[in-house]
Design a protein around this motif. Sequence first.
Motif, short mmCIF file in Angstrom:
data_model
loop_
_atom_site.label_atom_id
_atom_site.label_comp_id
_atom_site.label_asym_id
_atom_site.label_seq_id
_atom_site.Cartn_x
_atom_site.Cartn_y
_atom_site.Cartn_z
N HIS A 1 53.05 47.78 41.08
CA HIS A 1 53.00 46.40 41.56
C HIS A 1 54.42 46.03 41.97
N LEU A 2 54.65 45.81 43.26
CA LEU A 2 56.02 45.71 43.77
C LEU A 2 56.78 44.52 43.20
N LYS A 3 56.10 43.40 42.97
CA LYS A 3 56.81 42.24 42.42
C LYS A 3 57.17 42.47 40.95
N ARG A 4 56.29 43.12 40.21
CA ARG A 4 56.63 43.46 38.83
C ARG A 4 57.74 44.50 38.78
N LEU A 5 57.72 45.43 39.71
CA LEU A 5 58.78 46.43 39.79
C LEU A 5 60.14 45.75 39.94
N THR B 1 50.56 47.20 36.09
CA THR B 1 50.77 48.18 37.14
C THR B 1 50.12 47.84 38.48
N THR B 2 48.96 47.23 38.49
CA THR B 2 48.29 47.01 39.76
C THR B 2 48.86 45.82 40.48
N GLY B 3 48.57 45.73 41.76
CA GLY B 3 49.22 44.70 42.53
C GLY B 3 48.38 44.09 43.62
N LYS B 4 47.06 44.09 43.51
CA LYS B 4 46.25 43.57 44.60
C LYS B 4 46.06 42.07 44.44
N ALA B 5 46.62 41.34 45.38
CA ALA B 5 46.40 39.89 45.49
C ALA B 5 46.63 39.16 44.18
N GLU B 6 47.61 39.60 43.37
CA GLU B 6 47.87 38.90 42.11
C GLU B 6 48.62 37.61 42.37
N GLU B 7 49.33 37.54 43.48
CA GLU B 7 50.01 36.31 43.86
C GLU B 7 49.09 35.54 44.80
N PRO B 8 48.60 34.35 44.38
CA PRO B 8 47.55 33.68 45.14
C PRO B 8 48.08 32.81 46.26
N GLU B 9 49.15 33.20 46.92
CA GLU B 9 49.71 32.34 47.95
C GLU B 9 49.13 32.64 49.32
N THR B 10 48.44 33.73 49.47
CA THR B 10 47.95 34.11 50.79
C THR B 10 46.77 35.04 50.64
#
Length: 612
Positions: free
Chosen positions: A313-317, A469-478
């Motif tokens: 997950h790039l933002k967590r990274l 670890t996963t990163g699909k649409a976890e940020e609900p801005e878009t």
Amino acid sequence: MSVDRTLPLIVAAPLVGAALLVGAGRRLPRSAAEVLGCLFAAGTAALALSASAGIPSSTARPVEWLGGWRPHGGAGVGIALVGDRIGLGLATLVSLLVVAALAYAWRYFAEPPRRHSGSFPALVLLFQAGMCGFALAGDLFNAFVFFELMGVVAYALTGYRVEEARAVQGALVFGVVNSLGAYTTLLGIGLLYARTGELGLAQIGSALDAPPGGPDALVVAAFVLVAAGLLVKAAAVPFHFWLADAHAVAPTPVCMLMSGVMVELGVYGVARVYWTVFAGPGGIPAPDAHRALLALGVLTAVLGAVMCALQRHLKRLLAYSTVAHTGLFLIGLAVLTPEGLGGVALYVLAHAGVKAALFACVGILLDRFGSVDEPELHGKGRQLPWLGVLFGTGGLALAGLPPFGTALGKAVTEEAAGGWATALFVVVSAVTGGAVLRAGARVFLGLGPAPGSEAGASRPADDAAAEETTGKAEEPETSGGRLSRAPVSMLAVPTALLAGALAVGLVPDLRTGIGHAADAFTDHAGYLAAVLHGVATEPAPTPPPHWSTAGVLWGLVATGPAVGGALLAVRRPLAAEPARWTTPLRRLHSGHMGDYVAWFLAGVTLLGVLIV
């Protein structure tokens, strides 16, 4: 206008801007609200920069007593704003990053119907006011007030998409853990007031220095509590759990500010409180402070680097790389010398630009493809070549490639810390920079095996692992797919930020100024004399930070393994299940509030043990 008269304006200007945006309400078009927010943020940056340039010397400390309540005979009840070069420099950095974040946020995410068009820039301006006020505060209680203003606004910005459950959950975790830190800080301030009858930083330091001298149990407890609250904001282990959860759901412009300056303000707070209050004969002995900061710094750097390497997950990274570099800042701070502080100041200045630029790049990926999952984005970044160049450059800068300012700050701090600390700096920089380069190689170059159907199968089965670890649409801005190409305006922000990080390593006058400012910052007696008696003193000068052959070589040594490790990592397909040895770490980051509260209490206890 004199520098001291400018100090209140640096705090007041963003507050006025936020009030205007809120007062205008929905009558103000969104474009006008965005422009107005940028103008007030830029005006504050200009005020801070002009005040810093207007200081007659790097060691001067202009003081403004609000309401004219100046001390008499070294005693007073007034509230002071102190404009030394480190504080004003930090206020300038904060303001410039706010301008970058607001400029990046133009049309970044669509507002839901009937949302206040100026709510986001108004909140960001309040955030700016809190951060600038904390950087300049000469009063411990008011520093706490500014810090909590910053914190409360950060909770709101993290959960800005309040209609989304994930955003609310991340904001609640952020709010609860940081509120616990606020309570401990307030309790520590209360103990100091009970011990000294003062709230001003200089007044408390002067009272503790008075005979009979020597720290007592009350002073030690106060330092532990105040420092623990500040270390929560700094995301030092084991107070760090909120950071990745908050970054995963916060809008990208907010992530740019949280990792770029808010976390660093916690480190600054520890340094400010120690040297102005506790560095005298009645405070905390230097060996005890060194032991505590060094131990927490090593623990934070190592755990942050390991968790960074495990993320897809790039933002967590990027969030865990912030944790790792916070550990390096604390190690430099633990040296308790002007040389160590000067290196950390350079490191923080450059790191802020690099980290904000990387988050800006990830935000473009999210808005274009609706995901920040590394394998799911495999090869899709080929459509955005210039973005790939920026992302790779940020990874190299994070690894410590000369002549970026991150390499210079790291080299100076390594030299000040010496010994085994140099090896730790090299390893942590290589691991965090390598993790970013690995992600960039997969996303923008399409290197390594194509994930195919593996992207869904490779997700960990347990919830805690999925959270980490996963990163699909976890940020609900878009919802993704809004951008057919990266707008020039959005690409310009990370380009400018990386250019600024490069300038930190190349401008000689900046290095010299920071060196002199670090001399003044660590001069406990000089701070007390300037604030309480208006007497300017010149501390013993130390050599300013500079490039050395060893520093350049260590930077190259860290960059080489970062690049090599990234190329080796992308050749291996992602495992269907995480490695067994990572299970304890994933369970440690469970996402459960009760666990995080327990670790907070454990962290306060650990800090107390290290101090005693």
